[in-house]
Design a protein around this motif. Sequence first.
Motif, PDB file in Angstrom:
ATOM      1  N   CYS A  54      -0.983   9.374   0.124  1.00 31.41           N
ATOM      2  CA  CYS A  54      -1.006  10.351   0.390  1.00 31.41           C
ATOM      3  C   CYS A  54       0.344  10.850   1.787  1.00 31.41           C
ATOM      4  N   GLY A  55       1.456  11.763   1.808  1.00 32.07           N
ATOM      5  CA  GLY A  55       2.838  11.854   1.786  1.00 32.07           C
ATOM      6  C   GLY A  55       1.898  12.612   3.666  1.00 32.07           C
ATOM      7  N   GLY A  56       0.789  13.058   3.959  1.00 32.48           N
ATOM      8  CA  GLY A  56       0.808  13.471   5.312  1.00 32.48           C
ATOM      9  C   GLY A  56       0.100  12.690   6.359  1.00 32.48           C
TER      10      GLY A  56
ATOM     11  N   CYS B   9      -4.648  11.128  -0.898  1.00 28.79           N
ATOM     12  CA  CYS B   9      -5.226  12.732  -0.297  1.00 28.79           C
ATOM     13  C   CYS B   9      -6.591  12.936  -0.599  1.00 28.79           C
TER      14      CYS B   9
ATOM     15  N   TRP C 187      -0.597  15.833  -3.930  1.00 30.51           N
ATOM     16  CA  TRP C 187      -0.322  16.077  -2.115  1.00 30.51           C
ATOM     17  C   TRP C 187      -0.109  17.471  -2.855  1.00 30.51           C
TER      18      TRP C 187
ATOM     19  N   CYS D  57      -0.767  16.960   3.776  1.00 36.72           N
ATOM     20  CA  CYS D  57       0.978  17.062   2.536  1.00 36.72           C
ATOM     21  C   CYS D  57       0.640  17.971   3.264  1.00 36.72           C
TER      22      CYS D  57
ATOM     23  N   CYS E 194      -3.132  18.837  -1.422  1.00 36.00           N
ATOM     24  CA  CYS E 194      -4.307  17.727  -0.083  1.00 36.00           C
ATOM     25  C   CYS E 194      -3.480  18.783   1.763  1.00 36.00           C
TER      26      CYS E 194
HETATM   27 ZN    ZN Z   1      -2.022  14.275   0.813  1.00 36.77          ZN
END
Ligand code: ZN
Length: 580
Positions: A325-327, A306, A363, A369, A366
């Motif tokens: 990073c989840g996004g 992130c 997250w 995210c 971010c």
């Molecule tokens: Zn992220």
Amino acid sequence: MKRFFLFSTLLVFLFSSVSADELYEVNYNIIPLPKEVKTDPSKKVFFMLKEGTGICYDQSNAECTRIAQFLKEWTKEATGLTLQLTPNDKNAKIQLRLVSPATPKGKKNKKPVVLTEQQKESYTMKVTEKGIELTAFEPVGLFRAAQTLRKSMPVVKGQQTTDNGQQKVEFPFVEISDQPRFTYRGVLLDCGRHFFSVEFIKQFLDVMALHGCNQFHWHLTEDQGWRFEVKALPDLAKKGSVRQKSIIAPAKVRLYDNIPYGGYYTQEECRDVVRYAAERYINVVPEIDMPGHMQSALHVFPNLGCTGGPYVVAPHWGVMREVLCGGNPETLTFLKTVFAELCDVFPSPYIHIGGDECPKERWQKCQKCQAKIKELGLTTEDVKVEGDGGRGSQDGRSAENKLQSYINHEIEQFLAARGRSLIGWDEILAGGLTEDAIVMSWRGTKGGVAAAKQKHRVIMSPNVFSYIDHPQLADLSKSPRTTDSYVVSCSKIYGFEPLVPEELTAEEGDCILGVQANLWTEHVAYPEHALYQLLPRLASMCEVQWCKPEQKDFEGWKKRLPQLKKLYDKMGLVYCNEVE
Ligand code: ZN
Ligand code: ACM
């Protein structure tokens, strides 16, 4: 002086020449205890195993041939006797026989009988004056039978002979019929915190097979080191496997050794491990732990974090706040590249995606995210999720936990297209389980119970019963240094009941595939120490995995242990010599 020496030599000779009957006593009270062992003291029938006794097996069947060879090696190891491989010899004294399952009485149609997984592993072992007969429906059953025969044999010290100069082992009459309770009987080895050689992994697999285990959970990636070669991303293992230093004192002190530490497995080595394991009827379940525990990958690909880094391969233990990073769409591209190669190398029906200890503080802040959360329409619900509250995890059905669930879903689809099922640590419950997810319950049994109630498959691995990185003796000064917040003794493990009958119905209990012991290695750097942590606790765990509750008896287990320990000694295994 000389006379004294002669006298003492004579004494040693007298006391060591124990009678052959005593030395070569066969003992069917083995570990794990078979389902049924019928002996008959009134039948003074002995079968005599001698040098050159033949083993008959079906030579056209490669697996039967290998099992016969194993039996030959194991007999030599335990007794010193060399058996002869005499394929297809109906008169041989040891018979390995594959048989067809009988059609149930009254059923006229000739449809092939479909065996359950337990029946596939079932076997019988019969000893009469004619010899020893091992029968099973499948080679895996014959392998289990051969292990039972191996463990029943006396472990003879040195060369002992009878009056006519022949060694012999006397087998009393017995009829054993056996099959395991659970189909998943696992052991995890963490090769992320410390790297273990392929040679040691093979020894570990041999030890697992000795205890009837059939699933090797290979923890291949950690914050502290990436151990799996990914050909499309060569720097991942080359650079991600090396930390520049390791912590050598408790976390608060933060003293480091300043010695670079690394190691990874090439794909060729992984395939070799898979083959070796398969020959011992063990499936290798590989784990790539994501989206947390990924600092080693972030070191190589900082754009996947992130903050953008820089990141180091972690030199100390604990839960790291730096996660994938989840996004960022590149995260999924990265994961799919890794899992594609993982599936190529490991034929396992199960692929472990980790999912534990993924703090969400990055997250939450971010932009990428949060934008993804918005795009997916994920919202935070005020719901308590069973199993929550572990180290570094975020409680409840938060939007961020749902984002983790979204990633799991993408990977689940990806794995499903390759015919595989996903296993995740119980944190994967928090954002909502994906359709086919199998939950590995480690923060107690609550996560497993919650998953079983949702009709998901479960593997029980609750830390207080299954974490064999913890000490096995209450007096910590007796053991090498380990994770020491609680003791996981043999008796503690033995007392675990995986079906949690006070909370699960019988039908829900059917969702429990089995049980696993986990050997984390923050404080375990050497093979000898790993074996010490493992043994004899695996001998205790394997009865939880193999035996029905009504068969279990810790005092009985303790009486059966010395025989197995003799085999440990013969195999050169290190183990803890005290049991609590
Ligand atoms: Zn992220
Ligand atoms: C775990 O012990 N973090 C699965």
